[in-house]
Design an enzyme around this catalytic site. Structure first.
Site, PDB file in Angstrom:
ATOM      1  N   ASP A 298       1.687   3.322   0.445  1.00 57.46           N
ATOM      2  CA  ASP A 298       2.110   1.909   0.363  1.00 57.46           C
ATOM      3  C   ASP A 298       1.088   0.926  -0.197  1.00 57.46           C
ATOM      4  OD1 ASP A 298       4.179   3.166   1.617  1.00 57.46           O
ATOM      5  OD2 ASP A 298       4.305   1.831   3.337  1.00 57.46           O
TER       6      ASP A 298
ATOM      7  N   GLU B 254       7.103   1.584   0.605  1.00 56.85           N
ATOM      8  CA  GLU B 254       8.126   1.051   1.496  1.00 56.85           C
ATOM      9  C   GLU B 254       8.966   0.063   0.703  1.00 56.85           C
ATOM     10  OE1 GLU B 254       6.723  -0.731   5.120  1.00 56.85           O
ATOM     11  OE2 GLU B 254       8.674  -1.602   5.581  1.00 56.85           O
TER      12      GLU B 254
ATOM     13  N   LYS C 123      10.528   5.061   0.764  1.00 54.31           N
ATOM     14  CA  LYS C 123      10.932   5.136   2.159  1.00 54.31           C
ATOM     15  C   LYS C 123      11.497   3.804   2.645  1.00 54.31           C
ATOM     16  CE  LYS C 123       6.129   4.662   3.588  1.00 54.31           C
ATOM     17  NZ  LYS C 123       6.190   3.518   4.515  1.00 54.31           N
TER      18      LYS C 123
ATOM     19  N   LYS D 278       8.702   2.076   8.080  1.00 53.33           N
ATOM     20  CA  LYS D 278       7.262   2.230   8.229  1.00 53.33           C
ATOM     21  C   LYS D 278       6.906   3.710   8.150  1.00 53.33           C
ATOM     22  CE  LYS D 278       7.315  -2.105   8.947  1.00 53.33           C
ATOM     23  NZ  LYS D 278       7.143  -2.881   7.699  1.00 53.33           N
TER      24      LYS D 278
ATOM     25  N   ILE E 241      -2.232   1.856   3.342  1.00 56.19           N
ATOM     26  CA  ILE E 241      -2.144   0.664   4.182  1.00 56.19           C
ATOM     27  C   ILE E 241      -0.729   0.507   4.716  1.00 56.19           C
ATOM     28  CG2 ILE E 241      -4.018  -0.606   3.120  1.00 56.19           C
ATOM     29  CD1 ILE E 241      -1.947  -1.931   1.304  1.00 56.19           C
TER      30      ILE E 241
ATOM     31  N   CYS F  35       2.192   1.644   8.737  1.00 55.42           N
ATOM     32  CA  CYS F  35       2.725   2.798   8.006  1.00 55.42           C
ATOM     33  C   CYS F  35       1.826   4.027   8.096  1.00 55.42           C
ATOM     34  CB  CYS F  35       2.985   2.408   6.557  1.00 55.42           C
ATOM     35  SG  CYS F  35       4.235   1.105   6.442  1.00 55.42           S
TER      36      CYS F  35
END
Lengths: 282, 282, 282, 282
Positions: free
Chosen positions: C79, C127, C189, C192, C217, C222
């Site tokens: 992420d 994400e 995704k 999280k 991060i 996550c």
């Protein structure tokens, strides 16, 4: 060996309570032959209630009724993609006749027309893999290439219109007849089933859906798998038999029959006409 | 509408590499008619390699071979419980003939005898619910009570030997013929399938299993669902056709046939004799 | 109440065998302080073996070594999107300082440079939600709008560069410093975590990955969730502490510390320098 | 690279509708500081509505209110097992102080007493493995044996009361203070989390649960993981801060703080007193 397994005794009370509720619903069923929308389980209806006649339920030759709350029902239109029922798609390349997978389009189209006048949610699923094939098991790739005489998933067949079963490819798209319209939901899945290899379950949860009305192809592969998985998770599933089809007639018949076994082992079976009629009041 | 979906261009390189590997394996298949154990994917074999003849693959009337690594293979014996194939269990109470579900016991027993002399892992699954029924969807409970004429999951039928489909109940146990022995694995599942409603996937990962040889009942319900789910997750699945059965013959035939469609849409099909013969060298 | 639960006696044999293997590995660890790549479990290495020094393991103040097979290792870059560490993204809009989430980019970039010279697989996660928000829980949407003073997920902030956390939006993209290159994998995704709300597990299975090296991060959201989920599924997880960050320093420290508890409750902790050094021989 | 990703245009309509609903709820929140039970999403309440004050929400120093429907709420009591907070269990054997994990028992007991007078469902979870260890990843076993100085999961410590973390073992049982009573639900899980390695999600679905009130140990491991997974799946999660604890104080503080970040990234935080007070009217 079974007698070697023993659980905590405190579990018995909850069973007793559940059996009491079951006895009540069982007694009611003897009179009304109806699986009512379970208010005690899901709460007051969000939309309107309506009842669909279901064939060969609970036993072959009998008819029962399944009640829906329109506000908690999703119409699931499974994998009506060019790859499965259109020209120059995956099924066509394997030289299976398109007839069986294309026929249910007519009835599905009619159901869709009617459903779109209600508050029932419409969800379309598509089987397809990422353009780098990272979400496709290797054995699936290899078998598709072999049965396709050298052209499998991820490749564009001679005279074809796109790479087979790839997201964004032309042959992966849903056929015109039952194409999604504005406001409808698209769920992309990386397999035959949907619960472990897509976000379908999450999407249904977000919407508060409890009942599914199922159409799509192919009956013995994606439709049967999704219905079984959904049934395992507690969804109430109704299969519309003229809205599904398989590349083989015997396989199609078996899906319909096996769904009806054991009082409805995966759910209930009805057809487009009964379902459209049932929506009259909503 | 498909043309409206577009992915990142960097994805193309990985696809090219995969297609290169596929072309190599495809060319090899033309010569050897064999799906080799994919060392490039899973690494050097942990046990011994052996090849099983598979019928109607890639197309009907043809024969191909599937190679296994014994150290990464599990023999899956699905739901041979009294409730599904024994007297006074769930299927018996619903008045389905036991013949069809009990017949595969003979072939399965023979396979088990041979498998137990190898390093192939044996896993038994059981469908069953917690004694408080908390893991059983209400519609499943209700339908079972209705088709059972008042006696469903969680209740002990008249003259029965235990509560139907309840973990720890006598009728939930595996029948003597194919009973687990020391060192074998038991997986309990709360549904027809196994991937979303049991720890089967986790157990297989812990063991490093890549290939499954499948026996069990019933063909059109638990066996078909588990095979499909496992196939979606990349497991290489071989169904032994005389080691499975259904309460209905047509449904059984359809499961065998639909598995063979599309070059093996869920996996491969063989029988107990071929599989036992294949284990000769290991 | 525990004594009321009892399992089948045949289960004891497999436990004994496992405990024997554990005793062997435990004795070896006393001498070598090394968690060897478990050949007995996953088979011979597919790539090259290499060992990384891990801090505060098994106990605080101690050092142990974790061995990897490069062919079964994935470097997970979690992420690093504009929304989480770039200007005018989600975190910036919430007015959290970008410093903490942007700092790990430097170390991660260095690790990526080195990893790209090996056969270790590189996977980037993002994400993000579908443009119709169908895969986003409503409470997540609402909370993001409230903390964003009226601008939440799905909306473009004033002076912003794209709709927050939406797939395809500009702010959803990965920042330049650690951008994916050709041949690397992208996993999208809807939450999280990654195991229940993306295809990460499927992708890892397809590649035969057993060990994960984790950067990304934010540490306490996550990264921590994905590491825990992966650990539950049996992946061997190494967190590179200078390749991760959180919007709050205390939360960052706690993630590092809690990972180290109980002998490595979620996995092992090392840093970019140790990991780069460990790759020297491969 | 983000601009290379593009989705179907028809998705925009559903987003618009969702944003309209969000704007309405956002405007309402400015006045009432309340996250109402979302009737439009889940339907009319099944039980009684009640509101709990939540600290540091949406921002630190602020207070908001979260409304619950008692009939759709579960009180989750996580892993209060002897192994985690009792003498001679797993945590005790690792020589961590029991104080931190045992303290939340007092507040949890009080909440339980009050909850048991309502129609809120009580669910207890337990982490534990099958007696053959088949559902336990090998690295978890090995790390536990090393940090336990030779005694890990599956083994009985010197002077101990049972095999560590094994289902049916005495030390795996829930401590007396918060022991389940008749009618309450037990969920056994094979990992820190619950969604991928237990039937918790299925059980919650069967009950129609939408909101979770969370207590249990340890805060930074099982509690944090389950809350995050549940949040990803759309459950509305309230953590009671004095009903949870960790073996390390800093880790505990960080879990509470990180839950509050981003307007409640995993849910809301309150305490036992506020929650008990909120139940006054039900």
């Amino acid at each position: 060996m079974a007698e070697e397994r023993h659980y905590e005794n405190i579990l018995s009370k909850r069973k007793e309570e559940t059996l009491k509720q079951l006895q009540k619903d069982y007694d009611d069923f003897q009179k009304n032959k109806t699986f009512w929308y379970p208010i005690w389980q899901f709460g007051e209806p969000k939309g309107k209630l309506f009842k669909v006649g279901c064939e060969d339920n609970p036993d072959f030759g009998e008819t029962s009724y399944l009640e829906f709350d329109s506000g908690r029902t999703a119409f699931l239109s499974i994998d009506f993609q060019i790859d499965f029922c259109g020209e120059k798609g995956y099924v066509d390349v394997m030289k299976y006749p398109l007839e069986n997978t294309a026929t249910p389009l007519i009835a599905t189209k009619e159901v869709l027309n009617r459903v779109r006048k209600t508050d029932i949610t419409v969800i379309h699923t598509r089987e397809g893999h990422l353009p780098d094939l990272s979400d496709c098991p290797y054995n699936k790739l290899l078998r598709s290439k072999i049965i396709g005489k050298g052209t499998g998933i991820g490749e564009k067949p001679k005279g074809g219109i796109g790479e087979l079963l790839i997201r964004g490819s032309k042959s992966w798209g849903i056929v015109k007849e039952v194409e999604p319209i504005e406001g409808e939901i698209l769920v992309d899945k990386s397999g035959k089933g949907a619960m472990g290899v897509s976000n379908l379950h999450l999407v249904l949860q977000n919407l508060g859906i409890t009942h599914l009305v199922i159409a799509g192809i192919t009956a013995d592969v994606c439709v049967n798998t999704i219905m079984t998985e959904a049934n395992d998770l507690g969804y109430w599933c109704l299969l519309l038999k003229d809205c599904t089809g398989a590349t083989d007639n015997g396989n199609y018949d078996a899906v319909i029959k096996s769904t009806k076994m054991q009082g409805g082992v995966f759910g209930w079976v009805s057809d487009s006409k009964s379902f459209i009629k049932a929506m009259e009041g909503i």
